[in-house]
Motif scaffolding. Structure first.
Motif, PDB file in Angstrom:
ATOM      1  N   VAL A  59       0.946  -1.178   0.022  1.00 28.59           N
ATOM      2  CA  VAL A  59      -0.041  -0.027  -0.037  1.00 28.59           C
ATOM      3  C   VAL A  59       0.694   1.247   0.091  1.00 28.59           C
ATOM      4  O   VAL A  59       0.660   2.245  -0.793  1.00 28.59           O
ATOM      5  CB  VAL A  59      -1.013  -0.023   1.303  1.00 28.59           C
ATOM      6  CG1 VAL A  59      -1.644   1.293   1.264  1.00 28.59           C
ATOM      7  CG2 VAL A  59      -2.008  -1.052   1.091  1.00 28.59           C
TER       8      VAL A  59
ATOM      9  N   CYS B 178       0.870   3.878  -2.650  1.00 28.94           N
ATOM     10  CA  CYS B 178       0.595   5.514  -2.491  1.00 28.94           C
ATOM     11  C   CYS B 178       1.927   6.634  -3.215  1.00 28.94           C
ATOM     12  O   CYS B 178       1.737   7.612  -3.515  1.00 28.94           O
ATOM     13  CB  CYS B 178       0.700   5.749  -1.074  1.00 28.94           C
ATOM     14  SG  CYS B 178      -1.125   4.978  -0.391  1.00 28.94           S
TER      15      CYS B 178
ATOM     16  N   ALA C  18       1.613   9.411  -5.671  1.00 27.18           N
ATOM     17  CA  ALA C  18       2.137  10.850  -5.425  1.00 27.18           C
ATOM     18  C   ALA C  18       2.972  11.258  -6.448  1.00 27.18           C
ATOM     19  O   ALA C  18       2.931  12.162  -6.886  1.00 27.18           O
ATOM     20  CB  ALA C  18       2.634  10.788  -3.968  1.00 27.18           C
TER      21      ALA C  18
END
Length: 75
Positions: free
Chosen positions: A18, A22, A26
């Motif tokens: 995860v 992320c 980003a």
């Protein structure tokens, strides 16, 4: 997942996965924003250059600029 993983290892792998997802999201958002800013800046610079070149071409076409730079002293 593999059947020989215990709960601690399984959860650690999920947290890492995860976090990696992320991070990739980003980074993609940051790169896209930077790309848009650079593209807009390049378009602005190109517009300025086009205007300057049009002014130069109009000066050359009307020969106003050339006469001012090279005055004739003999009359």
């Amino acid at each position: 997942m593999a059947p020989n993983l215990d709960l601690k290892s399984s959860l650690t792998l999920r947290v890492v996965a995860v976090a990696l997802i992320c991070f990739v999201i980003a980074a993609a958002v940051a790169l896209f924003g930077t790309y848009r800013e650079v593209r807009q800046l390049n378009e602005h610079v190109a517009d300025i250059l086009v205007r300057q070149l049009q002014i130069q071409l109009s000066r050359v076409a009307t020969i106003n600029d050339v006469a001012a730079r090279f005055p004739t002293w003999i009359r």
